[in-house]
Write a protein that holds these residues in place. Structure first.
Motif, PDB file in Angstrom:
ATOM      1  N   ARG A  31      16.763  58.655  94.344  1.00 32.49           N
ATOM      2  CA  ARG A  31      16.339  59.997  93.919  1.00 32.49           C
ATOM      3  C   ARG A  31      15.224  59.974  92.881  1.00 32.49           C
ATOM      4  N   PHE A  32      15.322  59.035  91.944  1.00 33.86           N
ATOM      5  CA  PHE A  32      14.319  58.986  90.878  1.00 33.86           C
ATOM      6  C   PHE A  32      13.277  57.884  91.109  1.00 33.86           C
ATOM      7  N   GLY A  33      13.768  56.698  91.443  1.00 35.16           N
ATOM      8  CA  GLY A  33      12.845  55.587  91.597  1.00 35.16           C
ATOM      9  C   GLY A  33      11.916  55.723  92.782  1.00 35.16           C
ATOM     10  N   TYR A  34      12.492  56.095  93.947  1.00 41.12           N
ATOM     11  CA  TYR A  34      11.693  56.172  95.175  1.00 41.12           C
ATOM     12  C   TYR A  34      11.068  57.545  95.398  1.00 41.12           C
ATOM     13  N   GLN A  35      11.912  58.583  95.409  1.00 38.02           N
ATOM     14  CA  GLN A  35      11.415  59.920  95.746  1.00 38.02           C
ATOM     15  C   GLN A  35      10.500  60.503  94.675  1.00 38.02           C
ATOM     16  N   ARG A  36      10.689  60.123  93.423  1.00 36.28           N
ATOM     17  CA  ARG A  36       9.851  60.647  92.335  1.00 36.28           C
ATOM     18  C   ARG A  36       8.851  59.611  91.824  1.00 36.28           C
ATOM     19  N   PHE A  37       8.768  58.505  92.542  1.00 36.20           N
ATOM     20  CA  PHE A  37       7.766  57.470  92.243  1.00 36.20           C
ATOM     21  C   PHE A  37       7.872  56.945  90.811  1.00 36.20           C
ATOM     22  N   ARG A  38       9.115  56.767  90.346  1.00 35.62           N
ATOM     23  CA  ARG A  38       9.319  56.214  89.007  1.00 35.62           C
ATOM     24  C   ARG A  38       9.666  54.732  89.132  1.00 35.62           C
ATOM     25  N   THR A  39       8.665  53.909  89.007  1.00 36.30           N
ATOM     26  CA  THR A  39       8.845  52.469  89.134  1.00 36.30           C
ATOM     27  C   THR A  39       9.774  51.921  88.062  1.00 36.30           C
ATOM     28  N   ASP A  40       9.738  52.505  86.859  1.00 36.93           N
ATOM     29  CA  ASP A  40      10.589  52.023  85.774  1.00 36.93           C
ATOM     30  C   ASP A  40      12.065  52.180  86.112  1.00 36.93           C
ATOM     31  N   VAL A  41      12.412  53.307  86.749  1.00 37.30           N
ATOM     32  CA  VAL A  41      13.803  53.525  87.157  1.00 37.30           C
ATOM     33  C   VAL A  41      14.197  52.534  88.243  1.00 37.30           C
ATOM     34  N   LEU A  42      13.324  52.327  89.206  1.00 41.75           N
ATOM     35  CA  LEU A  42      13.600  51.413  90.313  1.00 41.75           C
ATOM     36  C   LEU A  42      13.824  49.989  89.806  1.00 41.75           C
ATOM     37  N   ILE A  43      12.944  49.552  88.926  1.00 38.48           N
ATOM     38  CA  ILE A  43      13.076  48.205  88.372  1.00 38.48           C
ATOM     39  C   ILE A  43      14.335  48.089  87.511  1.00 38.48           C
ATOM     40  N   GLY A  44      14.609  49.130  86.727  1.00 36.25           N
ATOM     41  CA  GLY A  44      15.793  49.121  85.874  1.00 36.25           C
ATOM     42  C   GLY A  44      17.084  48.993  86.664  1.00 36.25           C
ATOM     43  N   THR A  45      17.178  49.732  87.768  1.00 39.94           N
ATOM     44  CA  THR A  45      18.398  49.667  88.590  1.00 39.94           C
ATOM     45  C   THR A  45      18.564  48.291  89.214  1.00 39.94           C
ATOM     46  N   VAL A  46      17.467  47.708  89.663  1.00 38.77           N
ATOM     47  CA  VAL A  46      17.535  46.377  90.269  1.00 38.77           C
ATOM     48  C   VAL A  46      17.988  45.340  89.242  1.00 38.77           C
ATOM     49  N   VAL A  47      17.435  45.406  88.048  1.00 40.11           N
ATOM     50  CA  VAL A  47      17.798  44.454  86.990  1.00 40.11           C
ATOM     51  C   VAL A  47      19.284  44.559  86.651  1.00 40.11           C
ATOM     52  N   ILE A  48      19.768  45.781  86.518  1.00 38.21           N
ATOM     53  CA  ILE A  48      21.187  45.971  86.178  1.00 38.21           C
ATOM     54  C   ILE A  48      22.085  45.462  87.300  1.00 38.21           C
ATOM     55  N   LEU A  49      21.723  45.741  88.544  1.00 39.39           N
ATOM     56  CA  LEU A  49      22.524  45.275  89.676  1.00 39.39           C
ATOM     57  C   LEU A  49      22.553  43.752  89.733  1.00 39.39           C
ATOM     58  N   VAL A  50      21.435  43.126  89.456  1.00 46.44           N
ATOM     59  CA  VAL A  50      21.393  41.659  89.434  1.00 46.44           C
ATOM     60  C   VAL A  50      22.312  41.114  88.342  1.00 46.44           C
ATOM     61  N   ILE A  51      22.291  41.739  87.175  1.00 51.40           N
ATOM     62  CA  ILE A  51      23.153  41.302  86.068  1.00 51.40           C
ATOM     63  C   ILE A  51      24.624  41.456  86.437  1.00 51.40           C
ATOM     64  N   ILE A  52      24.974  42.585  87.041  1.00 57.76           N
ATOM     65  CA  ILE A  52      26.369  42.825  87.440  1.00 57.76           C
ATOM     66  C   ILE A  52      26.828  41.784  88.450  1.00 57.76           C
ATOM     67  N   VAL A  53      25.997  41.532  89.454  1.00 60.99           N
ATOM     68  CA  VAL A  53      26.349  40.561  90.497  1.00 60.99           C
ATOM     69  C   VAL A  53      26.516  39.161  89.903  1.00 60.99           C
ATOM     70  N   GLN A  54      25.593  38.763  89.038  1.00 61.36           N
ATOM     71  CA  GLN A  54      25.677  37.444  88.414  1.00 61.36           C
ATOM     72  C   GLN A  54      26.942  37.308  87.570  1.00 61.36           C
ATOM     73  N   ALA A  55      27.280  38.372  86.854  1.00 62.31           N
ATOM     74  CA  ALA A  55      28.481  38.345  86.012  1.00 62.31           C
ATOM     75  C   ALA A  55      29.741  38.202  86.852  1.00 62.31           C
ATOM     76  N   ILE A  56      29.819  38.959  87.938  1.00 63.95           N
ATOM     77  CA  ILE A  56      30.995  38.896  88.811  1.00 63.95           C
ATOM     78  C   ILE A  56      31.115  37.526  89.459  1.00 63.95           C
ATOM     79  N   GLN A  57      29.992  36.971  89.914  1.00 63.99           N
ATOM     80  CA  GLN A  57      30.014  35.646  90.531  1.00 63.99           C
ATOM     81  C   GLN A  57      30.468  34.589  89.525  1.00 63.99           C
ATOM     82  N   LEU A  58      29.986  34.676  88.306  1.00 61.60           N
ATOM     83  CA  LEU A  58      30.362  33.725  87.261  1.00 61.60           C
ATOM     84  C   LEU A  58      31.851  33.808  86.952  1.00 61.60           C
ATOM     85  N   ILE A  59      32.350  35.024  86.797  1.00 63.17           N
ATOM     86  CA  ILE A  59      33.775  35.209  86.503  1.00 63.17           C
ATOM     87  C   ILE A  59      34.631  34.677  87.651  1.00 63.17           C
ATOM     88  N   GLY A  60      34.248  34.990  88.875  1.00 64.71           N
ATOM     89  CA  GLY A  60      34.997  34.514  90.041  1.00 64.71           C
ATOM     90  C   GLY A  60      35.034  32.996  90.112  1.00 64.71           C
TER      91      GLY A  60
END
Length: 222
Positions: free
Chosen positions: A178-207
């Motif tokens: 809604r914000f990153g793609y449709q409203r052309f906000r690259t900062d939002v798009l990059i921010g969501t990707v970074v957070i998702l990568v951090i979450i995935v890495q954390a879960i993999q490490l804990i597992g």
């Protein structure tokens, strides 16, 4: 980083973690018994039931072969019935849980089938009931493999929440669209990707840490 971006990302992260946590719990509660059922009712299992096994396997394959976005749409009426709406995180949890449960069931099935058959035979020779074998042999022996598999499943559920965001589920996926793609906000798009990568890495490490810890305890007492 602007205050509005921080606020958007915090809200999106909270919604995503909420969906992942509840969806994982529900999918686990559904998938584990089904996975155990597939193993014990299989040919050569401790309680073989051919028809039950084939029906359960067929239903799992049907759900797993359905594309995630289509499955979410198909299950919208069920979400409406259970939570009273087809929008938001709670509605998405219904679809994500049902869509993820078959995957978890297959993970449990494969993990349990890795247990040495000799240990099952030994338990049977000592008069153990099917329930005893499941509780005291199959699940404990397969636990490290199950933990690793569940870790992969949770990471898959994170991806599922991102897809659900495309139809109004909220979370980081919805934010990116809604914000990153449709409203052309690259900062939002990059921010969501970074957070998702951090979450995935954390879960993999804990597992990985949990699985290693279980293995160490097992070798210690063997």
């Amino acid at each position: 980083m602007s205050n509005d971006l921080v606020k958007l990302l915090l809200v999106g992260t909270e919604e995503t973690l909420y969906m992942v946590l509840l969806s994982s719990i529900v999918a686990f509660l559904i998938g584990v018994p089904i996975g155990v059922l597939l193993v014990v009712t299989d040919k050569g299992g401790i309680f073989p039931l051919y028809k039950v096994n084939k029906i359960a396997g067929f239903l799992i394959n049907v759900i797993r072969s359905t594309p995630e976005i289509i499955l979410i749409i198909i299950l919208l009426p069920l979400s409406k019935f259970i939570v009273g709406t087809t929008l938001g995180a709670n509605a998405a949890i219904v679809s994500i849980s049902i869509g993820s449960a078959p995957f978890i069931a297959r993970i449990i099935e494969n993990s349990l089938k890795e247990v040495e058959f000799g240990k099952i035979e030994a338990a049977e020779s000592m008069g153990a009931t099917p329930i005893d074998i499941i509780k005291k042999v199959l699940l404990p022996e397969a636990l490290p493999s199950i933990v690793r598999g569940i870790t992969i499943a949770i990471i898959g559920i994170i991806g599922f929440t991102a897809i659900a965001g495309a139809i109004g589920a909220g979370g980081l996926g919805s934010l990116a669209i809604r914000f990153g793609y449709q409203r052309f906000r690259t900062d939002v798009l990059i921010g969501t990707v970074v957070i998702l990568v951090i979450i995935v890495q954390a879960i993999q490490l804990i597992g990985d840490l949990i699985a290693k810890s279980i293995n160490k305890k097992r070798f210690k007492f063997e």
